[in-house]
Design a protein around this motif. Structure first.
Motif, PDB file in Angstrom:
ATOM      1  N   PRO A 291       0.703  -1.230   0.144  1.00 32.09           N
ATOM      2  CA  PRO A 291      -0.117  -0.044  -0.123  1.00 32.09           C
ATOM      3  C   PRO A 291       0.730   1.454   0.133  1.00 32.09           C
ATOM      4  O   PRO A 291       0.580   2.206   0.530  1.00 32.09           O
ATOM      5  CB  PRO A 291      -0.852  -0.245   1.340  1.00 32.09           C
ATOM      6  CG  PRO A 291       0.176  -0.663   2.174  1.00 32.09           C
ATOM      7  CD  PRO A 291       0.844  -1.747   1.307  1.00 32.09           C
ATOM      8  N   ASN A 292       2.105   1.180  -0.806  1.00 37.57           N
ATOM      9  CA  ASN A 292       2.851   2.433  -0.363  1.00 37.57           C
ATOM     10  C   ASN A 292       2.784   3.255  -1.607  1.00 37.57           C
ATOM     11  O   ASN A 292       2.877   2.486  -2.903  1.00 37.57           O
ATOM     12  CB  ASN A 292       4.357   1.803  -0.082  1.00 37.57           C
ATOM     13  CG  ASN A 292       4.517   1.129   1.116  1.00 37.57           C
ATOM     14  OD1 ASN A 292       3.971   1.508   2.134  1.00 37.57           O
ATOM     15  ND2 ASN A 292       5.176   0.122   0.786  1.00 37.57           N
ATOM     16  N   ILE A 293       3.004   4.625  -1.573  1.00 32.28           N
ATOM     17  CA  ILE A 293       2.817   5.243  -2.920  1.00 32.28           C
ATOM     18  C   ILE A 293       4.228   6.032  -2.947  1.00 32.28           C
ATOM     19  O   ILE A 293       5.108   6.528  -1.979  1.00 32.28           O
ATOM     20  CB  ILE A 293       2.089   6.673  -2.378  1.00 32.28           C
ATOM     21  CG1 ILE A 293       0.664   6.013  -1.998  1.00 32.28           C
ATOM     22  CG2 ILE A 293       1.771   7.614  -3.464  1.00 32.28           C
ATOM     23  CD1 ILE A 293      -0.499   7.161  -1.513  1.00 32.28           C
TER      24      ILE A 293
ATOM     25  N   LYS B 168      -7.912  -5.619   3.661  1.00 26.92           N
ATOM     26  CA  LYS B 168      -6.968  -4.894   4.563  1.00 26.92           C
ATOM     27  C   LYS B 168      -6.094  -3.935   3.991  1.00 26.92           C
ATOM     28  O   LYS B 168      -5.644  -2.809   4.555  1.00 26.92           O
ATOM     29  CB  LYS B 168      -6.393  -5.636   5.571  1.00 26.92           C
ATOM     30  CG  LYS B 168      -5.616  -4.946   6.488  1.00 26.92           C
ATOM     31  CD  LYS B 168      -4.956  -6.162   7.601  1.00 26.92           C
ATOM     32  CE  LYS B 168      -4.130  -5.372   8.681  1.00 26.92           C
ATOM     33  NZ  LYS B 168      -3.153  -4.548   8.184  1.00 26.92           N
ATOM     34  N   THR B 169      -5.369  -4.505   3.025  1.00 29.14           N
ATOM     35  CA  THR B 169      -4.326  -3.680   2.272  1.00 29.14           C
ATOM     36  C   THR B 169      -4.826  -2.741   1.557  1.00 29.14           C
ATOM     37  O   THR B 169      -4.152  -1.607   1.696  1.00 29.14           O
ATOM     38  CB  THR B 169      -3.510  -4.802   1.222  1.00 29.14           C
ATOM     39  OG1 THR B 169      -3.153  -5.711   2.200  1.00 29.14           O
ATOM     40  CG2 THR B 169      -2.297  -3.809   0.823  1.00 29.14           C
ATOM     41  N   TYR B 170      -6.151  -2.761   1.202  1.00 29.79           N
ATOM     42  CA  TYR B 170      -6.604  -1.700   0.127  1.00 29.79           C
ATOM     43  C   TYR B 170      -7.061  -0.822   1.278  1.00 29.79           C
ATOM     44  O   TYR B 170      -7.161   0.415   0.955  1.00 29.79           O
ATOM     45  CB  TYR B 170      -7.739  -2.235  -0.457  1.00 29.79           C
ATOM     46  CG  TYR B 170      -8.463  -1.281  -1.387  1.00 29.79           C
ATOM     47  CD1 TYR B 170      -7.593  -0.357  -2.309  1.00 29.79           C
ATOM     48  CD2 TYR B 170      -9.879  -0.978  -1.434  1.00 29.79           C
ATOM     49  CE1 TYR B 170      -8.200   0.487  -2.992  1.00 29.79           C
ATOM     50  CE2 TYR B 170     -10.249  -0.004  -2.417  1.00 29.79           C
ATOM     51  CZ  TYR B 170      -9.620   0.676  -3.104  1.00 29.79           C
ATOM     52  OH  TYR B 170     -10.319   1.648  -4.020  1.00 29.79           O
TER      53      TYR B 170
ATOM     54  N   PHE C  90      -4.169   1.406   2.171  1.00 30.21           N
ATOM     55  CA  PHE C  90      -3.644   2.191   0.863  1.00 30.21           C
ATOM     56  C   PHE C  90      -4.695   3.522   0.997  1.00 30.21           C
ATOM     57  O   PHE C  90      -4.157   4.411   0.680  1.00 30.21           O
ATOM     58  CB  PHE C  90      -3.802   1.266  -0.406  1.00 30.21           C
ATOM     59  CG  PHE C  90      -3.750   2.091  -1.647  1.00 30.21           C
ATOM     60  CD1 PHE C  90      -2.472   2.769  -1.879  1.00 30.21           C
ATOM     61  CD2 PHE C  90      -4.690   2.167  -2.529  1.00 30.21           C
ATOM     62  CE1 PHE C  90      -2.361   3.459  -3.249  1.00 30.21           C
ATOM     63  CE2 PHE C  90      -4.571   2.979  -3.607  1.00 30.21           C
ATOM     64  CZ  PHE C  90      -3.497   3.728  -3.877  1.00 30.21           C
ATOM     65  N   LEU C  91      -5.895   3.182   1.008  1.00 29.06           N
ATOM     66  CA  LEU C  91      -6.806   4.406   1.013  1.00 29.06           C
ATOM     67  C   LEU C  91      -6.653   5.318   2.081  1.00 29.06           C
ATOM     68  O   LEU C  91      -6.604   6.694   1.669  1.00 29.06           O
ATOM     69  CB  LEU C  91      -8.156   3.946   1.046  1.00 29.06           C
ATOM     70  CG  LEU C  91      -8.740   2.951  -0.033  1.00 29.06           C
ATOM     71  CD1 LEU C  91     -10.080   2.368   0.491  1.00 29.06           C
ATOM     72  CD2 LEU C  91      -8.901   4.034  -1.179  1.00 29.06           C
ATOM     73  N   LEU C  92      -5.906   5.037   3.311  1.00 27.81           N
ATOM     74  CA  LEU C  92      -5.752   6.150   4.356  1.00 27.81           C
ATOM     75  C   LEU C  92      -4.452   6.837   3.735  1.00 27.81           C
ATOM     76  O   LEU C  92      -4.390   8.164   4.045  1.00 27.81           O
ATOM     77  CB  LEU C  92      -5.293   5.240   5.554  1.00 27.81           C
ATOM     78  CG  LEU C  92      -5.017   6.092   6.756  1.00 27.81           C
ATOM     79  CD1 LEU C  92      -5.909   7.068   7.117  1.00 27.81           C
ATOM     80  CD2 LEU C  92      -4.659   5.324   8.047  1.00 27.81           C
ATOM     81  N   LYS C  93      -3.695   5.888   2.895  1.00 30.81           N
ATOM     82  CA  LYS C  93      -2.420   6.702   2.577  1.00 30.81           C
ATOM     83  C   LYS C  93      -2.781   7.880   1.473  1.00 30.81           C
ATOM     84  O   LYS C  93      -2.060   8.842   1.412  1.00 30.81           O
ATOM     85  CB  LYS C  93      -1.296   5.918   1.965  1.00 30.81           C
ATOM     86  CG  LYS C  93      -0.664   5.440   3.306  1.00 30.81           C
ATOM     87  CD  LYS C  93       0.503   4.205   2.781  1.00 30.81           C
ATOM     88  CE  LYS C  93       1.182   3.475   4.056  1.00 30.81           C
ATOM     89  NZ  LYS C  93       2.159   2.562   3.712  1.00 30.81           N
ATOM     90  N   VAL C  94      -3.508   7.752   0.733  1.00 25.88           N
ATOM     91  CA  VAL C  94      -4.246   8.338  -0.094  1.00 25.88           C
ATOM     92  C   VAL C  94      -4.742   9.592   0.123  1.00 25.88           C
ATOM     93  O   VAL C  94      -4.361  10.757  -0.301  1.00 25.88           O
ATOM     94  CB  VAL C  94      -5.173   7.716  -1.377  1.00 25.88           C
ATOM     95  CG1 VAL C  94      -5.867   8.793  -2.291  1.00 25.88           C
ATOM     96  CG2 VAL C  94      -4.739   6.479  -2.276  1.00 25.88           C
TER      97      VAL C  94
END
Length: 222
Positions: free
Chosen positions: A94-96, A194-196, A199-203
């Motif tokens: 989930p990393n940007i 869970k990974t998605y 990821f959305l939190l990081k977005v």
């Protein structure tokens, strides 16, 4: 933002000065600066408005993904609280990545496309494992549909914000897991969701950073 009436009055005053040869150059310069400032404020407002819409949708999907995981675990039977803790190599991290806002927006889009394929696989698997009237299937469909809309919003945002950049390179097909038994499908679905969610939190955080770095004229808009 400068109102139309004020803009007309100031433009009229400057145009009057343009008729006087001694002040022509100064008045023209001021007129150009005023127009440039107004155009810049409009672009800032449009940028902030676009980020606001995208951030609002991302927050909604993140909230729904939290509820979705609870429903998912409740529907998977014994030991389901352990399913999300397993590591599966096919699921994206989930990393940007990237240094510039344009690169990081590209990274978000690539991840959304990859997760879209994984969410579709989870939907297919759970359709076979759940009753047709399962609430889990409804929630999965809602998150998947909103995610596709989020991808479209981000794509338009990227093209509006970085019109001079070429579109990102074509994304390679997402690697999905090979055929799985029922237990493996349950674990895979939990890890994907869970990974998605992570990821959305990081977005959400990335969009707020983009607002600060790019939409400079409206930093406190959201």
């Amino acid at each position: 933002m400068t109102s139309p009436s004020i803009w007309r009055r100031m433009s009229g005053m400057l145009w009057t000065r343009l008729k006087k040869p001694a002040s022509t150059s100064l008045a023209l310069l001021l007129l150009l600066l005023l127009r440039s400032s107004t155009a810049s404020k409009i672009r800032d407002q449009q940028c902030a408005s676009s980020v606001q819409r995208t951030l609002k949708l991302t927050r909604l999907i993140h909230k729904e993904s939290v509820d979705l995981i609870k429903t998912y675990r409740a529907s998977q039977g014994d030991m389901s609280h352990l399913f999300c803790k397993v590591s599966i190599p096919d699921v994206p991290e989930p990393n940007i990545s990237g240094l510039e806002p344009s690169e990081r927006t590209q990274s978000i889009l690539r991840h959304l496309r990859a997760f879209s394929s994984h969410l579709r696989r989870v939907q297919e698997q759970q359709t076979d494992l759940q009753r047709p009237d399962s609430g889990l299937l409804v929630q999965l469909d809602t998150v998947a549909r909103r995610s596709r809309f989020l991808e479209a919003l981000l794509q338009n945002f990227y093209r509006d914000l970085f019109p001079n950049l070429q579109d990102w390179p074509a994304v390679a097909p997402t690697s999905l897991p090979p055929p799985q038994n029922a237990f493996q499908q349950k674990v895979y679905g939990c890890v994907v969701l869970k990974t998605y969610k992570d990821f959305l939190l990081k977005v959400c955080r990335e969009l707020r950073a983009t607002r600060s770095r790019v939409c400079r004229g409206r930093r406190n808009f959201l």
